[in-house]
Design a protein around this motif. Structure first.
Motif, PDB file in Angstrom:
ATOM      1  N   SER A  73       0.836  -1.192   0.000  1.00 33.28           N
ATOM      2  CA  SER A  73       0.000   0.000   0.000  1.00 33.28           C
ATOM      3  C   SER A  73       0.874   1.247   0.000  1.00 33.28           C
ATOM      4  CB  SER A  73      -0.912   0.001   1.224  1.00 33.28           C
ATOM      5  OG  SER A  73      -1.672   1.190   1.263  1.00 33.28           O
ATOM      6  N   GLN A  74       0.625   2.131  -0.934  1.00 31.79           N
ATOM      7  CA  GLN A  74       1.364   3.382  -1.010  1.00 31.79           C
ATOM      8  C   GLN A  74       0.378   4.539  -0.968  1.00 31.79           C
ATOM      9  OE1 GLN A  74       3.884   3.434  -4.416  1.00 31.79           O
ATOM     10  NE2 GLN A  74       4.766   1.424  -4.014  1.00 31.79           N
ATOM     11  N   LEU A  75       0.810   5.679  -0.519  1.00 32.06           N
ATOM     12  CA  LEU A  75      -0.042   6.852  -0.426  1.00 32.06           C
ATOM     13  C   LEU A  75       0.423   7.914  -1.398  1.00 32.06           C
ATOM     14  CD1 LEU A  75      -0.408   7.150   3.449  1.00 32.06           C
ATOM     15  CD2 LEU A  75      -2.109   6.324   1.828  1.00 32.06           C
ATOM     16  N   VAL A  76      -0.513   8.494  -2.115  1.00 32.29           N
ATOM     17  CA  VAL A  76      -0.182   9.593  -3.019  1.00 32.29           C
ATOM     18  C   VAL A  76       0.379  10.755  -2.206  1.00 32.29           C
ATOM     19  CG1 VAL A  76      -1.132  11.259  -4.648  1.00 32.29           C
ATOM     20  CG2 VAL A  76      -1.960   8.906  -4.648  1.00 32.29           C
ATOM     21  N   GLY A  77       1.527  11.246  -2.603  1.00 32.59           N
ATOM     22  CA  GLY A  77       2.135  12.366  -1.911  1.00 32.59           C
ATOM     23  C   GLY A  77       3.041  11.992  -0.756  1.00 32.59           C
ATOM     24  N   TYR A  78       3.223  10.701  -0.515  1.00 33.90           N
ATOM     25  CA  TYR A  78       4.028  10.284   0.636  1.00 33.90           C
ATOM     26  C   TYR A  78       5.484  10.749   0.525  1.00 33.90           C
ATOM     27  CZ  TYR A  78       5.502   7.387   4.566  1.00 33.90           C
ATOM     28  OH  TYR A  78       6.000   6.947   5.773  1.00 33.90           O
ATOM     29  N   PRO A  79       6.111  10.698  -0.652  1.00 31.76           N
ATOM     30  CA  PRO A  79       7.494  11.210  -0.741  1.00 31.76           C
ATOM     31  C   PRO A  79       7.586  12.691  -0.375  1.00 31.76           C
ATOM     32  CG  PRO A  79       6.974   9.845  -2.644  1.00 31.76           C
ATOM     33  CD  PRO A  79       5.692  10.087  -1.929  1.00 31.76           C
ATOM     34  N   GLN A  80       6.606  13.499  -0.812  1.00 29.31           N
ATOM     35  CA  GLN A  80       6.625  14.924  -0.466  1.00 29.31           C
ATOM     36  C   GLN A  80       6.429  15.144   1.036  1.00 29.31           C
ATOM     37  OE1 GLN A  80       4.926  13.424  -2.880  1.00 29.31           O
ATOM     38  NE2 GLN A  80       4.517  14.763  -4.624  1.00 29.31           N
ATOM     39  N   TYR A  81       5.607  14.295   1.632  1.00 31.22           N
ATOM     40  CA  TYR A  81       5.386  14.381   3.078  1.00 31.22           C
ATOM     41  C   TYR A  81       6.679  14.111   3.845  1.00 31.22           C
ATOM     42  CZ  TYR A  81       3.965  12.613   7.680  1.00 31.22           C
ATOM     43  OH  TYR A  81       3.855  12.375   9.022  1.00 31.22           O
ATOM     44  N   LEU A  82       7.426  13.079   3.433  1.00 28.96           N
ATOM     45  CA  LEU A  82       8.689  12.769   4.098  1.00 28.96           C
ATOM     46  C   LEU A  82       9.704  13.893   3.911  1.00 28.96           C
ATOM     47  CD1 LEU A  82       9.131   8.957   3.256  1.00 28.96           C
ATOM     48  CD2 LEU A  82       8.312   9.991   5.395  1.00 28.96           C
ATOM     49  N   GLU A  83       9.713  14.482   2.701  1.00 31.46           N
ATOM     50  CA  GLU A  83      10.659  15.570   2.440  1.00 31.46           C
ATOM     51  C   GLU A  83      10.327  16.789   3.299  1.00 31.46           C
ATOM     52  OE1 GLU A  83      13.332  15.574   0.919  1.00 31.46           O
ATOM     53  OE2 GLU A  83      13.830  17.685   0.666  1.00 31.46           O
ATOM     54  N   ALA A  84       9.047  17.078   3.478  1.00 29.06           N
ATOM     55  CA  ALA A  84       8.648  18.211   4.316  1.00 29.06           C
ATOM     56  C   ALA A  84       9.066  17.985   5.766  1.00 29.06           C
ATOM     57  CB  ALA A  84       7.138  18.432   4.230  1.00 29.06           C
ATOM     58  N   ARG A  85       8.934  16.757   6.239  1.00 28.15           N
ATOM     59  CA  ARG A  85       9.350  16.460   7.615  1.00 28.15           C
ATOM     60  C   ARG A  85      10.857  16.593   7.763  1.00 28.15           C
ATOM     61  NH1 ARG A  85       6.842  11.477  10.722  1.00 28.15           N
ATOM     62  NH2 ARG A  85       8.156  12.538  12.251  1.00 28.15           N
TER      63      ARG A  85
END
Length: 398
Positions: free
Chosen positions: A348-360
């Motif tokens: 299961s993957q979430l749309v936008g998850y890479p951007q979320y990790l980068e923001a953190r």
């Protein structure tokens, strides 16, 4: 029961399904768009269910208008019921009295209802007979996977088997060929145009499925070639694919693009063959015989005819009973699970998850409402046409 078929088997004839009334349309669409064998999204089961509800909300009015042209319901369920009764009679005439029920992959009656009906009649094994001449993970594979879940719940210790597909089975080709031959004769008797195309229109499939090894288009073309040989047709013919949904690339050529092309090439008539169906449904009656007929007329093609599906033709049902009888005498293995050789990982993957990790990582605020998503951020969906804008369901970790 004959000596070579011991015990008491039952036969479950399964098909795609369709609404028996306009009120059942959301139920059918919900079952369809939550099927992971057709729509394998990276959102996980809950995300897919939420996405399905959105699709059902927006598609129901359009689908209802289409079914309204057919009287408010799909003919597929009653036709399947007729087929099952004729198969039961044919088996009984052959000395094999077995109960036969029906079940739909989407909508009602469900596969579970069909199994319960057979269990109530005391069967000790079940033969699943998917009414698709051609194999695809999205049709036969999905039905087998769903059947495994049903049997694990209702009869976990009961053996069951599945009827093989029949793209070039002589009996199927002969009975379908009779329908095609009759349409060709009626066309000639009416002295319609000789500058025609025999259009074998099949339900489409995402190209990504074929890239991963789905044999569906190869079997479709084998059926078309066998029918051409059966009727001795010597004119122009072509296989096309219809009913595509969404922005991804599907099998080509598309039927709605082939018709204008043929018009530009001087074609004056089309004989449409709904090659992937054994029972009339929305795709054969409304899409082919209504939408494509209108499209042909708009393109200046003066003549259009549609070959009817085999439906509850007694000869076809007799051939189907013969296939069932053969399988009852010699069962085969059932796959543990139907999947494609190159099937995507069930992660299961979430749309936008890479951007979320980068923001953190940067210590900044992740704002999903402004997220723009293109194909590279959603690798599970292949060959999208252009960038897609999606609102991510990922929430910032507060």
């Amino acid at each position: 029961m004959t000596r070579d078929i011991p015990g008491q088997p039952g036969v479950l004839i399964a098909n795609f399904g369709g609404p028996r009334s306009l009120e059942e349309i959301p139920l059918v669409l919900r079952d369809l768009f939550t099927d992971p064998d057709i729509f394998d999204t990276p959102l996980g089961p809950l995300g897919q269910r939420a996405l399905a509800e959105i699709i059902v909300y927006f598609r129901t009015p359009k689908v209802a208008r289409a079914y309204a042209t057919l009287g408010g319901s799909s003919p597929l369920v009653p036709i399947t019921q007729e087929q099952s009764e004729l198969v039961r009679r044919e088996l009984e005439a052959a000395g094999v009295a077995v109960p036969v029920s029906i079940g739909m992959r989407y909508g009602l009656p469900t596969l579970a209802e069909g199994v319960r009906e057979l269990l109530s009649q005391g069967v000790d094994r079940i033969l699943l007979a998917p009414m698709y001449p051609h194999y695809s993970i999205s049709t036969v594979g999905s039905t087998i996977n769903a059947m495994r879940q049903v049997m694990a719940t209702l009869a976990p210790s009961m053996p069951w088997d599945t009827l093989p597909q029949f793209p070039t089975y002589p009996g199927f080709i002969r009975t379908f060929g009779d329908r095609l031959r009759q349409s060709l004769q009626e066309w000639d008797d009416a002295r319609l145009t000789g500058n025609r195309v025999l259009m074998f229109s099949a339900h489409g499939l995402p190209q990504s499925f074929v890239d991963q090894g789905d044999p569906y288009p190869r079997q479709i073309r084998a059926t078309a070639a066998a029918l051409v040989r059966e009727v001795g047709y010597v004119g122009r013919w072509e296989v096309t694919f219809q009913s595509r949904v969404g922005p991804v690339e599907w099998l080509k050529p598309y039927t709605d693009e082939a018709i204008p092309r043929w018009s530009d090439e001087g074609v004056e008539g089309i004989i449409a063959v709904p090659i992937s169906f054994v029972a009339d449904n929305l795709e054969s009656l409304e899409e082919i015989d209504h939408q494509y007929r209108e499209l042909a007329s708009e393109c200046g093609i003066s003549a259009f005819a549609t070959v009817p599906c085999v439906n509850a033709d007694p000869e076809f049902c007799a051939e189907l009973a013969g296939m069932v009888l053969k399988r009852l005498r010699k069962p085969g293995p059932v796959p543990v699970a139907c999947t494609l050789p190159g099937r995507r990982r069930p992660v299961s993957q979430l749309v936008g998850y890479p951007q979320y990790l980068e923001a953190r990582r940067r210590g900044t605020t992740f704002r999903p409402e402004s997220l723009r998503v293109t194909a590279p951020w959603w690798p599970d969906v292949r060959k999208r046409s252009g960038p897609q804008q999606l609102v991510s369901q990922v929430k910032a970790d507060e």
